[in-house]
Design a protein around this motif. Structure first.
Motif, PDB file in Angstrom:
ATOM      1  N   LEU A  66      37.101   8.015  38.251  1.00 39.92           N
ATOM      2  CA  LEU A  66      35.990   7.013  38.124  1.00 39.92           C
ATOM      3  C   LEU A  66      35.763   7.626  35.996  1.00 39.92           C
ATOM      4  CD1 LEU A  66      32.797   8.371  40.103  1.00 39.92           C
ATOM      5  CD2 LEU A  66      34.517   6.034  40.251  1.00 39.92           C
ATOM      6  N   PHE A  67      36.459   9.011  36.001  1.00 36.93           N
ATOM      7  CA  PHE A  67      36.612   9.036  34.259  1.00 36.93           C
ATOM      8  C   PHE A  67      37.998   8.945  33.428  1.00 36.93           C
ATOM      9  CE2 PHE A  67      35.908  12.476  31.167  1.00 36.93           C
ATOM     10  CZ  PHE A  67      34.927  12.029  30.424  1.00 36.93           C
ATOM     11  N   TYR A  68      38.278   8.687  32.210  1.00 42.52           N
ATOM     12  CA  TYR A  68      38.800   8.718  31.255  1.00 42.52           C
ATOM     13  C   TYR A  68      39.875   7.710  31.095  1.00 42.52           C
ATOM     14  CZ  TYR A  68      39.732  11.663  26.838  1.00 42.52           C
ATOM     15  OH  TYR A  68      39.527  12.009  25.996  1.00 42.52           O
ATOM     16  N   ASN A  69      38.917   6.498  32.065  1.00 40.32           N
ATOM     17  CA  ASN A  69      39.830   5.230  32.417  1.00 40.32           C
ATOM     18  C   ASN A  69      39.432   3.882  32.290  1.00 40.32           C
ATOM     19  OD1 ASN A  69      38.080   5.297  33.640  1.00 40.32           O
ATOM     20  ND2 ASN A  69      39.532   6.291  35.673  1.00 40.32           N
ATOM     21  N   ALA A  70      40.127   2.301  32.921  1.00 42.94           N
ATOM     22  CA  ALA A  70      39.525   1.740  32.315  1.00 42.94           C
ATOM     23  C   ALA A  70      38.030   1.071  32.499  1.00 42.94           C
ATOM     24  CB  ALA A  70      40.294   0.339  32.633  1.00 42.94           C
ATOM     25  N   PHE A  71      37.893   1.696  34.065  1.00 42.80           N
ATOM     26  CA  PHE A  71      36.428   1.464  34.318  1.00 42.80           C
ATOM     27  C   PHE A  71      35.707   2.776  33.477  1.00 42.80           C
ATOM     28  CE2 PHE A  71      33.568   3.789  37.580  1.00 42.80           C
ATOM     29  CZ  PHE A  71      33.112   2.735  37.657  1.00 42.80           C
ATOM     30  N   SER A  72      35.846   3.555  33.466  1.00 36.33           N
ATOM     31  CA  SER A  72      34.687   4.736  32.342  1.00 36.33           C
ATOM     32  C   SER A  72      34.390   3.832  31.441  1.00 36.33           C
ATOM     33  CB  SER A  72      34.905   5.659  32.701  1.00 36.33           C
ATOM     34  OG  SER A  72      36.014   6.109  32.002  1.00 36.33           O
ATOM     35  N   LEU A  73      35.558   3.593  30.727  1.00 35.58           N
ATOM     36  CA  LEU A  73      34.945   2.082  29.297  1.00 35.58           C
ATOM     37  C   LEU A  73      34.643   1.536  29.340  1.00 35.58           C
ATOM     38  CD1 LEU A  73      35.961   2.489  25.879  1.00 35.58           C
ATOM     39  CD2 LEU A  73      38.212   0.907  26.837  1.00 35.58           C
ATOM     40  N   ASN A  74      35.013   0.483  30.243  1.00 35.97           N
ATOM     41  CA  ASN A  74      33.519  -0.895  30.743  1.00 35.97           C
ATOM     42  C   ASN A  74      32.542  -0.124  31.037  1.00 35.97           C
ATOM     43  OD1 ASN A  74      35.997  -2.907  29.784  1.00 35.97           O
ATOM     44  ND2 ASN A  74      37.102  -2.358  31.508  1.00 35.97           N
ATOM     45  N   LEU A  75      31.730   0.391  32.008  1.00 39.05           N
ATOM     46  CA  LEU A  75      30.728   1.070  32.458  1.00 39.05           C
ATOM     47  C   LEU A  75      29.605   1.164  30.733  1.00 39.05           C
ATOM     48  CD1 LEU A  75      29.202   0.981  34.635  1.00 39.05           C
ATOM     49  CD2 LEU A  75      29.856   3.742  34.547  1.00 39.05           C
ATOM     50  N   VAL A  76      30.730   2.233  30.055  1.00 41.39           N
ATOM     51  CA  VAL A  76      30.167   3.000  29.561  1.00 41.39           C
ATOM     52  C   VAL A  76      29.792   1.539  28.364  1.00 41.39           C
ATOM     53  CG1 VAL A  76      29.950   4.813  27.455  1.00 41.39           C
ATOM     54  CG2 VAL A  76      31.011   5.353  29.936  1.00 41.39           C
ATOM     55  N   MET A  77      30.826   0.697  27.794  1.00 39.54           N
ATOM     56  CA  MET A  77      30.620  -0.012  27.141  1.00 39.54           C
ATOM     57  C   MET A  77      29.501  -0.961  27.442  1.00 39.54           C
ATOM     58  SD  MET A  77      32.683   0.239  24.393  1.00 39.54           S
ATOM     59  CE  MET A  77      33.449  -1.245  23.983  1.00 39.54           C
ATOM     60  N   VAL A  78      29.640  -1.350  28.709  1.00 41.99           N
ATOM     61  CA  VAL A  78      28.451  -1.916  28.885  1.00 41.99           C
ATOM     62  C   VAL A  78      26.470  -2.101  29.329  1.00 41.99           C
ATOM     63  CG1 VAL A  78      27.537  -3.258  30.798  1.00 41.99           C
ATOM     64  CG2 VAL A  78      29.815  -4.233  30.423  1.00 41.99           C
ATOM     65  N   TYR A  79      26.578  -0.807  29.571  1.00 46.32           N
ATOM     66  CA  TYR A  79      25.198   0.420  29.249  1.00 46.32           C
ATOM     67  C   TYR A  79      25.102   0.652  27.933  1.00 46.32           C
ATOM     68  CZ  TYR A  79      22.749   4.507  28.987  1.00 46.32           C
ATOM     69  OH  TYR A  79      21.452   5.517  28.317  1.00 46.32           O
ATOM     70  N   ALA A  80      26.276   0.605  26.676  1.00 51.76           N
ATOM     71  CA  ALA A  80      25.363   0.523  25.531  1.00 51.76           C
ATOM     72  C   ALA A  80      24.753  -0.597  24.792  1.00 51.76           C
ATOM     73  CB  ALA A  80      26.515   1.355  24.555  1.00 51.76           C
ATOM     74  N   PRO A 116      35.501   4.684  23.503  1.00 48.29           N
ATOM     75  CA  PRO A 116      36.868   4.991  23.775  1.00 48.29           C
ATOM     76  C   PRO A 116      37.141   6.524  23.456  1.00 48.29           C
ATOM     77  CG  PRO A 116      36.444   3.510  22.241  1.00 48.29           C
ATOM     78  CD  PRO A 116      35.086   3.449  22.721  1.00 48.29           C
ATOM     79  N   GLU A 117      37.004   6.793  22.749  1.00 50.30           N
ATOM     80  CA  GLU A 117      37.604   8.770  22.089  1.00 50.30           C
ATOM     81  C   GLU A 117      36.986  10.080  23.173  1.00 50.30           C
ATOM     82  OE1 GLU A 117      39.177  11.781  20.758  1.00 50.30           O
ATOM     83  OE2 GLU A 117      39.514   9.861  20.552  1.00 50.30           O
ATOM     84  N   LEU A 118      35.590   9.618  23.902  1.00 51.39           N
ATOM     85  CA  LEU A 118      35.119  10.141  24.854  1.00 51.39           C
ATOM     86  C   LEU A 118      35.537   9.708  26.356  1.00 51.39           C
ATOM     87  CD1 LEU A 118      31.531  10.937  22.994  1.00 51.39           C
ATOM     88  CD2 LEU A 118      33.576  12.827  23.146  1.00 51.39           C
ATOM     89  N   VAL A 119      35.414   8.734  26.235  1.00 47.98           N
ATOM     90  CA  VAL A 119      35.534   8.104  27.987  1.00 47.98           C
ATOM     91  C   VAL A 119      36.592   7.634  28.658  1.00 47.98           C
ATOM     92  CG1 VAL A 119      32.952   8.172  27.974  1.00 47.98           C
ATOM     93  CG2 VAL A 119      33.733   6.084  27.963  1.00 47.98           C
ATOM     94  N   GLY A 120      37.327   6.880  27.439  1.00 50.07           N
ATOM     95  CA  GLY A 120      38.301   5.675  27.275  1.00 50.07           C
ATOM     96  C   GLY A 120      39.437   6.522  27.806  1.00 50.07           C
ATOM     97  N   GLY A 121      40.173   7.411  27.513  1.00 46.76           N
ATOM     98  CA  GLY A 121      40.846   8.054  28.016  1.00 46.76           C
ATOM     99  C   GLY A 121      42.426   7.617  27.246  1.00 46.76           C
ATOM    100  N   SER A 122      43.957   8.328  26.959  1.00 47.38           N
ATOM    101  CA  SER A 122      44.877   7.677  25.882  1.00 47.38           C
ATOM    102  C   SER A 122      45.363   6.316  26.159  1.00 47.38           C
ATOM    103  CB  SER A 122      45.921   9.039  25.781  1.00 47.38           C
ATOM    104  OG  SER A 122      46.260   8.904  27.817  1.00 47.38           O
ATOM    105  N   ASP A 123      45.047   5.848  27.645  1.00 46.72           N
ATOM    106  CA  ASP A 123      46.151   4.646  27.540  1.00 46.72           C
ATOM    107  C   ASP A 123      44.895   3.272  27.309  1.00 46.72           C
ATOM    108  OD1 ASP A 123      47.719   5.489  28.928  1.00 46.72           O
ATOM    109  OD2 ASP A 123      47.175   5.214  31.302  1.00 46.72           O
TER     110      ASP A 123
END
Length: 325
Positions: free
Chosen positions: A187-201, A266-273
């Motif tokens: 669930l973490f450090y991928n596109a899913f976590s990035l989009n989820l936290v971006m939407v939340y913010a 993206p830095e904290l939850v997005g991952g290198s991809d």
């Protein structure tokens, strides 16, 4: 013509001129002047000096003349192999990456921002509509609940999601404890976590403009549509949705523009991809100490955002003038 005549009459009043001048001064001081400085740096060369870039204008004391040196290499590096990389990214049979890291970064930033905006719109519209139709006695409390996360530090809220989504986070531990899953979910450090936290913010930035527009909607219009035989769905697409267009556009702009340049999430939850433009700017400025290259990247990003926004405002102003005739 009537609208233009009204504008001229308003501009004749000193008080009106002062009020109208405030946003233009704000735009000049906080956008145009900083953008001009960044644009100037983008045509310089990197140097081991303070500041770490070459001056554009130098004086030749022997000849008594000014020398102007414009360096276009920063932009050439950004657009290197542009078409080949663009073709690889658009080709469904390739890996979709290309070999131009800057083009890939722009594409990932815009794609992530668009995804965030669309999800926020789909989630935010029903919430804003429900609040606008709620009892006035509880409406302020519902709005307070939307704005409540802003009372907490943005960075702390992102760290809270890290604790929830991590490999050993609360969600995985809960699911493992009750036997719902046999191994931790990714669930973490991928596109899913990035989009989820971006939407939340950014979801509140979509809800508030939509609510402001929907709360002004005259309920008698929906009653008239119902009396004329229109069902709820037809009434929504014929009346509610067109009348809330301004709120949709305002909310989309408030979400899309800052989401493109987001750095912390993206830095904290997005991952290198999921490398976005904010991270590339950070690396160019602070890791490489290459201010000219970072400035060129920022200039292109601003142009990509400003041009469609300017065209949209031109289109909106033309519609307003045509409607006033």
């Amino acid at each position: 013509m009537k609208l233009k005549t009204l504008k001229r009459k308003l501009l004749r009043r000193p008080g009106q001129r002062a009020v109208i001048a405030v946003p233009y001064i704000w735009l000049l001081v906080l956008f145009l002047i900083p953008f001009a400085i960044v644009l100037k740096i983008s045509f310089a060369e990197q140097e081991l000096a303070i500041p770490p870039y070459s001056p554009l204008i130098t004086t030749d004391p022997d000849l008594g003349r000014l020398n102007i040196a414009l360096n276009y290499q920063n932009y050439a590096d950004i657009f290197q192999n542009f078409w080949r990389s663009l073709g690889q990214m658009l080709n469904p049979f390739s890996d979709g990456n290309g070999n131009n890291i800057y083009l890939l970064t722009y594409w990932l930033s815009i794609k992530t921002a668009l995804t965030t905006t669309l999800i926020c719109l789909m989630l935010g519209y029903p919430i804003a509509y429900a609040i606008s139709r709620a009892n006035p006695s509880i409406r302020n409390g519902l709005l307070l609940a939307i704005m409540l996360p802003f009372w907490t530090s943005f960075l702390l809220r992102v760290y809270a999601w890290m604790g929830l989504l991590g490999h050993n986070g609360i969600i995985n531990n809960y699911l493992l404890k009750y036997g719902i899953i046999s191994q931790p979910l990714d669930l973490f450090y991928n596109a899913f976590s990035l989009n989820l936290v971006m939407v939340y913010a950014y979801l509140p930035f979509m809800i508030l403009p939509l609510y402001t527009q929907l709360v002004k909607l005259d309920g008698r219009l929906l009653e008239a549509a119902s009396d004329l035989g229109a069902g709820p769905i037809k009434a929504f697409f014929s009346i509610t949705l067109p009348l809330s267009k301004t709120g949709i556009i305002a909310g989309s702009m408030l979400v899309f523009v800052p989401a493109v340049g987001e750095f912390v999430i993206p830095e904290l939850v997005g991952g290198s991809d999921n490398l976005m433009i904010g991270k590339v700017l950070w690396q160019a400025f602070f890791d490489q100490n290459n201010w000219p290259l970072a400035s060129a990247i920022a200039v292109i990003m601003v142009i990509l955002l400003v041009i469609p926004i300017t065209l949209f405002h031109h289109y909106e102003n033309r519609e307003i003038e045509e409607g006033a005739r």
